[in-house]
Design a protein around this motif. Sequence first.
Motif, PDB file in Angstrom:
ATOM      1  N   ARG A 235       4.061   5.051  -4.279  1.00 16.13           N
ATOM      2  CA  ARG A 235       3.929   6.440  -3.872  1.00 16.13           C
ATOM      3  C   ARG A 235       3.382   7.237  -5.047  1.00 16.13           C
ATOM      4  NH1 ARG A 235       9.877   6.918  -4.867  1.00 16.13           N
ATOM      5  NH2 ARG A 235      10.193   8.625  -6.350  1.00 16.13           N
ATOM      6  N   SER A 236       2.692   8.309  -4.712  1.00  9.20           N
ATOM      7  CA  SER A 236       2.143   9.161  -5.754  1.00  9.20           C
ATOM      8  C   SER A 236       3.205  10.160  -6.183  1.00  9.20           C
ATOM      9  CB  SER A 236       0.899   9.903  -5.251  1.00  9.20           C
ATOM     10  OG  SER A 236       0.484  10.841  -6.210  1.00  9.20           O
ATOM     11  N   GLN A 237       3.704   9.994  -7.391  1.00  8.90           N
ATOM     12  CA  GLN A 237       4.720  10.911  -7.880  1.00  8.90           C
ATOM     13  C   GLN A 237       4.143  12.321  -8.063  1.00  8.90           C
ATOM     14  OE1 GLN A 237       7.194   8.848 -10.580  1.00  8.90           O
ATOM     15  NE2 GLN A 237       8.253  10.665 -11.294  1.00  8.90           N
ATOM     16  N   LEU A 238       2.810  12.404  -8.160  1.00  7.60           N
ATOM     17  CA  LEU A 238       2.162  13.698  -8.268  1.00  7.60           C
ATOM     18  C   LEU A 238       2.451  14.545  -7.021  1.00  7.60           C
ATOM     19  CD1 LEU A 238       0.234  15.464  -9.953  1.00  7.60           C
ATOM     20  CD2 LEU A 238      -1.666  14.385  -8.737  1.00  7.60           C
ATOM     21  N   ALA A 239       2.524  13.886  -5.864  1.00  8.12           N
ATOM     22  CA  ALA A 239       2.768  14.595  -4.604  1.00  8.12           C
ATOM     23  C   ALA A 239       4.181  15.152  -4.500  1.00  8.12           C
ATOM     24  CB  ALA A 239       2.484  13.663  -3.424  1.00  8.12           C
ATOM     25  N   GLU A 240       5.041  14.818  -5.479  1.00 10.66           N
ATOM     26  CA  GLU A 240       6.422  15.268  -5.438  1.00 10.66           C
ATOM     27  C   GLU A 240       6.729  16.364  -6.460  1.00 10.66           C
ATOM     28  OE1 GLU A 240       8.639  11.718  -6.002  1.00 10.66           O
ATOM     29  OE2 GLU A 240       7.801  10.718  -4.245  1.00 10.66           O
ATOM     30  N   VAL A 241       5.711  16.752  -7.243  1.00 12.41           N
ATOM     31  CA  VAL A 241       5.905  17.768  -8.276  1.00 12.41           C
ATOM     32  C   VAL A 241       5.590  19.134  -7.668  1.00 12.41           C
ATOM     33  CG1 VAL A 241       5.349  18.471 -10.631  1.00 12.41           C
ATOM     34  CG2 VAL A 241       5.172  16.053  -9.984  1.00 12.41           C
ATOM     35  N   GLU A 242       6.577  19.705  -6.996  1.00 10.05           N
ATOM     36  CA  GLU A 242       6.368  20.920  -6.211  1.00 10.05           C
ATOM     37  C   GLU A 242       5.896  22.096  -7.059  1.00 10.05           C
ATOM     38  OE1 GLU A 242       6.458  21.994  -2.967  1.00 10.05           O
ATOM     39  OE2 GLU A 242       6.364  19.851  -2.485  1.00 10.05           O
ATOM     40  N   GLU A 243       6.433  22.243  -8.258  1.00 12.27           N
ATOM     41  CA  GLU A 243       6.043  23.392  -9.081  1.00 12.27           C
ATOM     42  C   GLU A 243       4.565  23.312  -9.478  1.00 12.27           C
ATOM     43  OE1 GLU A 243       8.033  20.401 -11.909  1.00 12.27           O
ATOM     44  OE2 GLU A 243       8.233  21.108  -9.834  1.00 12.27           O
ATOM     45  N   TRP A 244       4.015  22.105  -9.500  1.00 13.30           N
ATOM     46  CA  TRP A 244       2.588  21.929  -9.801  1.00 13.30           C
ATOM     47  C   TRP A 244       1.751  22.121  -8.537  1.00 13.30           C
ATOM     48  CZ3 TRP A 244      -1.130  18.306  -8.150  1.00 13.30           C
ATOM     49  CH2 TRP A 244      -2.320  18.292  -8.891  1.00 13.30           C
ATOM     50  N   ILE A 245       2.244  21.634  -7.411  1.00 17.57           N
ATOM     51  CA  ILE A 245       1.486  21.686  -6.157  1.00 17.57           C
ATOM     52  C   ILE A 245       1.322  23.123  -5.674  1.00 17.57           C
ATOM     53  CG2 ILE A 245       1.523  21.026  -3.718  1.00 17.57           C
ATOM     54  CD1 ILE A 245       2.968  18.457  -4.556  1.00 17.57           C
ATOM     55  N   LYS A 246       2.379  23.927  -5.769  1.00 15.21           N
ATOM     56  CA  LYS A 246       2.316  25.302  -5.277  1.00 15.21           C
ATOM     57  C   LYS A 246       1.377  26.142  -6.150  1.00 15.21           C
ATOM     58  CE  LYS A 246       6.968  25.377  -3.285  1.00 15.21           C
ATOM     59  NZ  LYS A 246       8.313  26.012  -3.347  1.00 15.21           N
TER      60      LYS A 246
ATOM     61  N   GLN B 139      -6.019  34.738  -2.017  1.00  8.11           N
ATOM     62  CA  GLN B 139      -4.920  34.978  -2.965  1.00  8.11           C
ATOM     63  C   GLN B 139      -3.551  34.721  -2.334  1.00  8.11           C
ATOM     64  OE1 GLN B 139      -6.021  35.463  -6.065  1.00  8.11           O
ATOM     65  NE2 GLN B 139      -8.032  35.412  -5.070  1.00  8.11           N
ATOM     66  N   GLY B 140      -3.537  34.084  -1.162  1.00  8.15           N
ATOM     67  CA  GLY B 140      -2.283  33.752  -0.514  1.00  8.15           C
ATOM     68  C   GLY B 140      -1.726  32.439  -1.022  1.00  8.15           C
ATOM     69  N   PRO B 141      -0.520  32.045  -0.562  1.00 12.43           N
ATOM     70  CA  PRO B 141       0.081  30.784  -1.006  1.00 12.43           C
ATOM     71  C   PRO B 141      -0.758  29.585  -0.550  1.00 12.43           C
ATOM     72  CG  PRO B 141       1.309  31.712   0.825  1.00 12.43           C
ATOM     73  CD  PRO B 141       0.319  32.752   0.424  1.00 12.43           C
ATOM     74  N   ALA B 142      -0.855  28.586  -1.402  1.00  7.56           N
ATOM     75  CA  ALA B 142      -1.666  27.394  -1.101  1.00  7.56           C
ATOM     76  C   ALA B 142      -1.079  26.209  -1.854  1.00  7.56           C
ATOM     77  CB  ALA B 142      -3.126  27.629  -1.484  1.00  7.56           C
ATOM     78  N   ARG B 143      -1.655  25.034  -1.595  1.00  7.36           N
ATOM     79  CA  ARG B 143      -1.162  23.804  -2.222  1.00  7.36           C
ATOM     80  C   ARG B 143      -2.334  23.028  -2.827  1.00  7.36           C
ATOM     81  NH1 ARG B 143       3.978  22.613  -0.772  1.00  7.36           N
ATOM     82  NH2 ARG B 143       3.748  20.369  -1.094  1.00  7.36           N
ATOM     83  N   ARG B 144      -2.080  22.407  -3.964  1.00 10.04           N
ATOM     84  CA  ARG B 144      -3.106  21.613  -4.633  1.00 10.04           C
ATOM     85  C   ARG B 144      -3.304  20.273  -3.917  1.00 10.04           C
ATOM     86  NH1 ARG B 144      -4.567  23.948  -9.285  1.00 10.04           N
ATOM     87  NH2 ARG B 144      -3.042  25.207 -10.428  1.00 10.04           N
ATOM     88  N   GLU B 145      -4.502  19.751  -4.043  1.00  5.69           N
ATOM     89  CA  GLU B 145      -4.771  18.383  -3.599  1.00  5.69           C
ATOM     90  C   GLU B 145      -4.004  17.419  -4.499  1.00  5.69           C
ATOM     91  OE1 GLU B 145      -5.529  15.249  -1.922  1.00  5.69           O
ATOM     92  OE2 GLU B 145      -6.859  16.792  -1.066  1.00  5.69           O
ATOM     93  N   THR B 146      -3.319  16.450  -3.908  1.00  9.59           N
ATOM     94  CA  THR B 146      -2.510  15.513  -4.709  1.00  9.59           C
ATOM     95  C   THR B 146      -3.175  14.159  -4.895  1.00  9.59           C
ATOM     96  OG1 THR B 146      -1.261  14.851  -2.742  1.00  9.59           O
ATOM     97  CG2 THR B 146      -0.337  16.630  -4.099  1.00  9.59           C
ATOM     98  N   ASP B 147      -4.327  13.912  -4.249  1.00 14.13           N
ATOM     99  CA  ASP B 147      -5.083  12.704  -4.559  1.00 14.13           C
ATOM    100  C   ASP B 147      -5.769  12.887  -5.913  1.00 14.13           C
ATOM    101  OD1 ASP B 147      -4.359  11.494  -2.245  1.00 14.13           O
ATOM    102  OD2 ASP B 147      -6.339  11.538  -1.301  1.00 14.13           O
ATOM    103  N   THR B 148      -5.920  11.794  -6.629  1.00 11.69           N
ATOM    104  CA  THR B 148      -6.702  11.806  -7.867  1.00 11.69           C
ATOM    105  C   THR B 148      -7.967  10.992  -7.650  1.00 11.69           C
ATOM    106  OG1 THR B 148      -5.395   9.942  -8.697  1.00 11.69           O
ATOM    107  CG2 THR B 148      -4.733  12.151  -9.391  1.00 11.69           C
ATOM    108  N   MET B 149      -8.881  11.081  -8.604  1.00  8.83           N
ATOM    109  CA  MET B 149     -10.188  10.450  -8.416  1.00  8.83           C
ATOM    110  C   MET B 149     -10.196   8.985  -8.848  1.00  8.83           C
ATOM    111  SD  MET B 149     -12.974  13.274  -9.620  1.00  8.83           S
ATOM    112  CE  MET B 149     -12.514  15.001  -9.716  1.00  8.83           C
ATOM    113  N   ASP B 150     -11.026   8.225  -8.152  1.00  7.04           N
ATOM    114  CA  ASP B 150     -11.355   6.864  -8.552  1.00  7.04           C
ATOM    115  C   ASP B 150     -11.849   6.878 -10.001  1.00  7.04           C
ATOM    116  OD1 ASP B 150     -12.335   4.269  -8.749  1.00  7.04           O
ATOM    117  OD2 ASP B 150     -14.033   4.604  -7.402  1.00  7.04           O
ATOM    118  N   THR B 151     -11.420   5.903 -10.796  1.00 10.04           N
ATOM    119  CA  THR B 151     -11.833   5.891 -12.210  1.00 10.04           C
ATOM    120  C   THR B 151     -13.328   5.668 -12.381  1.00 10.04           C
ATOM    121  OG1 THR B 151     -11.259   3.545 -12.351  1.00 10.04           O
ATOM    122  CG2 THR B 151      -9.591   5.131 -13.051  1.00 10.04           C
TER     123      THR B 151
END
Length: 843
Positions: A433-444, A451-463
Amino acid sequence: MLSDEIITGIKNEELSSEIKHKIENHWKDNIQVKGFNEADTANKYYVLSMFPYPSGSLHMGHVRVYTISDTVARYQRMNGRNVIHPIGWDAFGLPAENAAIDREIAPDDWTEQNVTYMKKQLKQLGCSFDWDRELTTSDPQYYKWTQDLFLKLYNAGLVYQKEALVNWDPVDQTVLADEQVDENGCSWRSGAKVEKKILKQWFVKTTKFAKDLLDGLDDPLLQDWRDIIKLQRHWIGECNGVGFDFKILNNGVSCDFLSLWTAHPEYINYVKFVAISDNHILAKTAGTKCSDRTEKMDIVLENPFNSQEIPVYVTSELEFPPMSDSYVGIPDIDEQATVFAKKYNISYNPVPRLASQKQIEDQQQNMCDKAQQLSIGGYWTSVKLRDWLISRQRYWGTPIPIIHCEKCGAQPVPKENLPVILPKLSKLVQRGRSQLAEVEEWIKTTCPMCQGPARRETDTMDTFVDSSWYYLRYLDPTNNEEMFDKEKAMKLMPVDLYIGGKEHAVLHLYYARFIGHFLYSLGLLPEREPFKRFLVQGMVMGRTYRIKGTGEYVPEDKVQILDLKRNKAVAKETGNPVVISWEKMSKSKYNGVDPDEMFKTYWTDVAPTSHRNWNSNTFPGILNWQRRLWLSIRDFLKHRNDPPPMISLDKFRSHDDYMFDSRNYYVKGTSFNYLISQQLSIAVSKQQGLTNSIRSMPPAIFAHSPQFERALAVQIIMLAPMAPNFASELWSGFVSAPNRLNNDGEILWDKTVFEQCWPETDMDYNLDLVCQVNGNENCVIKIPRKDMEKLSKDEAILLALNQKRSPKYSESSKHFEYRLSGIYWMRKYCQYLDRSTPTKEKS
């Protein structure tokens, strides 16, 4: 100069391991060179080796590629070129993430300690890298610009998101790229059988540049790519059709369009149905299987050119284009489309035929132009080529700079807000699982549009995205305003020589070429192709052990060898059979050979030069050659300090002439192998031939022959790019000898070996003019170099016609060609064929 202790060693001692390490310790800080001179871009030479993944330590495969690049860099500097020779670290990716999970540490900590250790090993190896250009792809100051590249692609309409079937490793619980799946459908790392899974993914529309990339393989800029071009052609495929995006209506799937390929773009207005196989993503999503029947789907497509609704069928009745799971049905143009339409009552009218090939081509161009204006495709591509899937569901990668807003949809992060930095995690706790998808303070976050509430993309890029452009960041690694300075790129690109393994011949090179073509289209690069020459270094193979059945790799210490000759072994713990084979060295396969042991035993100026399975038996021949060179300098010093009696004049002239001939012959051959063929192992063999000539001379020639002195100097100079420590020591001994015979400036007695000019053949030395009739050799004419450089084509043909010709060619034949091929002289650029032999051979 060295201390008297080590100079005395040359005079009196054997070349022991202790002496070798003294040599290395003394010269390692003195063989480094000045970096690239930014003021002399006209004379630049950019040599680049594929940067390493920091897995923990180097293995002998790394040693090989970086000693090759260092040899070429030193050779080019000695020929007066202004060399760029950078190094960095391909630091993101699954192996580091898994290693960090296994060790319960943060992947950035794991990566940093590996970079530190591997950097120490590279410096121990003595490579002359431009360390001030060093970069690490996991550094925010690097991946800020990887994210900027993503935005450039996004703004150009080349990035989109849709559901797709992906390779899924059930053991590592992660998505795998195609190149991470072997020919048996197993994970390259865990050995598990790969499964297919439907996930929403980000793609880069590389197919837009397919025809451009295919045509680029014929670019005269590319030199010596050999079979790599064939592999690239095969990967891209024949671009004999056009891709169009059809909008999906009332679909219920998380995809707005379906990309369809057709060989008949001129008739795209007359599409009446689309068929897909039950392996297609839409069929998988709907759970439809039609192994023995045809089923009409609920979804409908919209033809973008006439707004007609197009039905979609899942079927096994049609023959799909090769390596495709969709078919564009144009009845009355394609016979099987006509049969299918009649069978399933799909109405159609006769299609007006275009009367000529010109009309067909004009209509094709018309439809492509319309599609491009609508941003729905319209580019020639092959039926098998797919867009680049860059999403990875893991933490340790470049964050995709997209923000998701319920009101505004997916929005790119503004450039001024880059980089989107990965949150610091103390450790990763679980694979799958992607632990990045669980870091809520980063995602929000906040939507950049409303300028409304939104969420970051939690996929990362292919190397592969990180490594698709790193060769450009090396040119300008401290630029805080842009990816790189356009003016610098215009002067310093393309890369003159790119060195890497054949296993990277398709995907990495394809993606790097794509980015080169894309940035060229934006006016940021001087050429569309980023690499002039590509040197494929032979792989160093290590023995691997895999559990039979599962394919899992295990370390050698967990295997009981029953019969190595017959490749029989079992796992110690379970007794299960083990398959023994030879594969490219890799940490994940437990078959890497750490060079530290080689450094301790043999020192750093020894490296394997053959493409073969790893075997330390490679070393004795090289060690013996080093010993003979050592003895040559010892004998030179001995006979110069205490000259022996002179031999007869005739014998002296004969030996002196032979050294003149040997010097020129081996300079010519070695230079050819350094510069043109770049077969460094053959360059070693040529130099060993010169050593044989030197060792065959009597003491009086050591003491009194000017040509011997020139030949010995050349021997050390030509060795220097390959063995910088050892050559520096030999040169120190050579220039300490008394009674110098050559003081005309050819030998710079007060300069280091790396400050010497690269040797050239003498103007009086005969080169070969090869005369051919219809491609077959007819005669060879010996011509002094000074005359060869002034020889015109007409003069060469006249010389050829005046030679005695083979009886099988008539006297009236005028089909003579002359060929001057081989090494390009760095100053005169006189070409010649590497064929001449010394007037006598001695071993």
